[in-house]
Motif scaffolding. Structure first.
Motif, mmCIF file in Angstrom:
data_model
loop_
_atom_site.group_PDB
_atom_site.id
_atom_site.type_symbol
_atom_site.label_atom_id
_atom_site.label_comp_id
_atom_site.label_asym_id
_atom_site.label_seq_id
_atom_site.Cartn_x
_atom_site.Cartn_y
_atom_site.Cartn_z
ATOM 1 N N ALA A 23 47.396 43.843 -0.052
ATOM 2 C CA ALA A 23 47.774 42.438 -0.191
ATOM 3 C C ALA A 23 48.771 42.098 0.907
ATOM 4 O O ALA A 23 49.635 42.892 1.237
ATOM 5 C CB ALA A 23 48.389 42.181 -1.558
ATOM 6 N N PRO A 24 48.653 40.917 1.493
ATOM 7 C CA PRO A 24 47.620 39.934 1.222
ATOM 8 C C PRO A 24 46.292 40.294 1.897
ATOM 9 O O PRO A 24 46.260 41.112 2.780
ATOM 10 C CB PRO A 24 48.215 38.658 1.835
ATOM 11 C CG PRO A 24 49.030 39.176 2.986
ATOM 12 C CD PRO A 24 49.617 40.475 2.523
ATOM 13 N N VAL A 25 45.208 39.604 1.462
ATOM 14 C CA VAL A 25 43.897 39.832 2.057
ATOM 15 C C VAL A 25 43.898 39.277 3.474
ATOM 16 O O VAL A 25 44.394 38.185 3.727
ATOM 17 C CB VAL A 25 42.800 39.131 1.206
ATOM 18 C CG1 VAL A 25 41.449 39.252 1.891
ATOM 19 C CG2 VAL A 25 42.757 39.733 -0.178
ATOM 20 N N ARG A 26 43.340 40.031 4.413
ATOM 21 C CA ARG A 26 43.301 39.557 5.800
ATOM 22 C C ARG A 26 42.395 38.338 5.913
ATOM 23 O O ARG A 26 41.398 38.221 5.212
ATOM 24 C CB ARG A 26 42.754 40.662 6.706
ATOM 25 C CG ARG A 26 43.650 41.880 6.803
ATOM 26 C CD ARG A 26 43.031 42.876 7.770
ATOM 27 N NE ARG A 26 43.837 44.087 7.867
ATOM 28 C CZ ARG A 26 43.525 45.121 8.655
ATOM 29 N NH1 ARG A 26 42.439 45.068 9.389
ATOM 30 N NH2 ARG A 26 44.299 46.173 8.690
ATOM 31 N N LYS A 27 42.733 37.455 6.839
ATOM 32 C CA LYS A 27 41.910 36.279 7.056
ATOM 33 C C LYS A 27 40.587 36.664 7.706
ATOM 34 O O LYS A 27 39.559 36.066 7.432
ATOM 35 C CB LYS A 27 42.659 35.259 7.921
ATOM 36 C CG LYS A 27 43.883 34.667 7.240
ATOM 37 C CD LYS A 27 44.539 33.633 8.127
ATOM 38 C CE LYS A 27 45.753 33.021 7.426
ATOM 39 N NZ LYS A 27 46.430 32.018 8.288
ATOM 40 N N ARG A 28 40.615 37.677 8.577
ATOM 41 C CA ARG A 28 39.396 38.115 9.252
ATOM 42 C C ARG A 28 39.229 39.610 9.058
ATOM 43 O O ARG A 28 39.606 40.406 9.934
ATOM 44 C CB ARG A 28 39.452 37.781 10.746
ATOM 45 C CG ARG A 28 39.427 36.280 11.032
ATOM 46 C CD ARG A 28 39.394 36.008 12.511
ATOM 47 N NE ARG A 28 39.332 34.577 12.798
ATOM 48 C CZ ARG A 28 39.296 34.065 14.019
ATOM 49 N NH1 ARG A 28 39.346 34.877 15.077
ATOM 50 N NH2 ARG A 28 39.241 32.756 14.196
ATOM 51 N N ALA A 61 38.554 33.674 -7.157
ATOM 52 C CA ALA A 61 39.931 33.194 -7.255
ATOM 53 C C ALA A 61 40.921 34.326 -7.031
ATOM 54 O O ALA A 61 41.960 34.132 -6.385
ATOM 55 C CB ALA A 61 40.154 32.561 -8.631
ATOM 56 N N ARG A 62 40.604 35.508 -7.546
ATOM 57 C CA ARG A 62 41.503 36.654 -7.367
ATOM 58 C C ARG A 62 41.641 37.008 -5.898
ATOM 59 O O ARG A 62 42.713 37.408 -5.436
ATOM 60 C CB ARG A 62 40.979 37.852 -8.164
ATOM 61 C CG ARG A 62 41.916 39.066 -8.127
ATOM 62 C CD ARG A 62 41.332 40.237 -8.893
ATOM 63 N NE ARG A 62 42.236 41.370 -8.915
ATOM 64 C CZ ARG A 62 43.105 41.630 -9.872
ATOM 65 N NH1 ARG A 62 43.194 40.818 -10.915
ATOM 66 N NH2 ARG A 62 43.888 42.686 -9.817
ATOM 67 N N LEU A 63 40.549 36.849 -5.158
ATOM 68 C CA LEU A 63 40.556 37.181 -3.735
ATOM 69 C C LEU A 63 40.951 35.994 -2.864
ATOM 70 O O LEU A 63 41.063 36.127 -1.642
ATOM 71 C CB LEU A 63 39.165 37.676 -3.316
ATOM 72 C CG LEU A 63 38.771 39.062 -3.834
ATOM 73 C CD1 LEU A 63 37.272 39.282 -3.709
ATOM 74 C CD2 LEU A 63 39.530 40.143 -3.077
ATOM 75 N N ASP A 64 41.124 34.832 -3.502
ATOM 76 C CA ASP A 64 41.477 33.608 -2.783
ATOM 77 C C ASP A 64 40.419 33.251 -1.745
ATOM 78 O O ASP A 64 40.727 32.910 -0.599
ATOM 79 C CB ASP A 64 42.857 33.743 -2.114
ATOM 80 C CG ASP A 64 43.412 32.390 -1.674
ATOM 81 O OD1 ASP A 64 43.000 31.364 -2.255
ATOM 82 O OD2 ASP A 64 44.251 32.365 -0.749
ATOM 83 N N ALA A 68 30.943 31.241 -2.485
ATOM 84 C CA ALA A 68 29.968 31.383 -1.396
ATOM 85 C C ALA A 68 30.330 32.560 -0.497
ATOM 86 O O ALA A 68 29.452 33.259 0.017
ATOM 87 C CB ALA A 68 29.901 30.088 -0.587
ATOM 88 N N ALA A 69 31.644 32.789 -0.315
ATOM 89 C CA ALA A 69 32.085 33.914 0.516
ATOM 90 C C ALA A 69 31.680 35.246 -0.107
ATOM 91 O O ALA A 69 31.348 36.204 0.605
ATOM 92 C CB ALA A 69 33.593 33.855 0.716
#
Length: 218
Positions: A23-28, A61-64, A68-69
């Motif tokens: 955490a946090p999840v990377r944007k890319r 939601a947990r992964l923000d 679709a992603a």
């Protein structure tokens, strides 16, 4: 992922766990990294005692991220569960093969080690335990439960294989039948331990009195 040293005698390595989600999840994320993050999040949600059916909306939601992603990496939620089942099968049967390849062990000792590693895996992976006993698959695709049934069929077949030699060595006149009966009973025992663990909200450890129980039944 590497196996760690176990505290149980006779088993060289402990079952694996999915690595803890960063955490946090990377944007890319790197290629393939998002798939792992999705499976990590799904396993973590299954670890919540009393958790209801996991929805893709809650998982997203947990992964923000958007739902679709999720579907860019998995064609369906069933495919996500299949990813967890793949991990269960690979982790457990890698260790089962280590037990079978170890020289000098009797059939009874091999059977005891197989039971131990299954319980260890469940204890280290509570979310996976709910998949293994089917609690997490009740409202999912039927083929997922079929795969877990096949998993335990393979465990029972392996136990039957190692116990046949033990029955013959003990002078049994019907070693094949004896091995079938014992393998079925041992498989039912370990499934029962996993079910109690999951349905107690992970409060009842599946390894409780494990060594003493195995000594009585193997």
């Amino acid at each position: 992922m590497q196996n760690e040293e176990t505290s149980y005698p006779g088993v060289e390595a402990q079952p694996e766990t999915l690595p803890t989600a960063a955490a946090p999840v990377r944007k890319r994320p790197k290629p393939g990294e998002r798939r792992v993050q999705i499976l990590q999040a799904l396993a973590a949600m299954l670890e919540q005692p009393g958790a209801e059916r996991v929805t893709t909306a809650a998982l997203a939601a947990r992964l923000d991220v958007s739902e679709a992603a999720l579907y860019r990496h998995f064609a369906s939620k069933a495919q996500m569960f299949e990813g967890l089942i793949d991990f269960i099968e690979q982790s457990v049967f890698t260790l089962v093969n280590q037990v079978l390849e170890r020289e000098g062990a009797t059939g009874a000792q091999q059977a005891a080690r197989i039971l131990t590693l299954l319980v260890q895996f469940a204890e280290r992976n509570p979310g996976m335990t709910r998949v293994m006993v089917g609690d997490a698959l009740v409202f999912e695709n039927e083929r997922l439960q079929q795969r877990m049934n096949q998993f335990f069929d393979k465990i029972e077949s392996t136990l039957r294989q190692v116990l046949r030699g033990a029955a013959a060595a003990e002078g049994s006149a019907t070693p094949t039948v004896d091995a079938q009966v014992r393998a079925a009973a041992l498989t039912a025992f370990v499934v029962g331990q996993l079910q109690r663990f999951a349905r107690s909200g992970f409060r009842r450890s599946p390894s409780e009195h494990l060594d003493a129980t195995i000594a009585l039944i193997v």
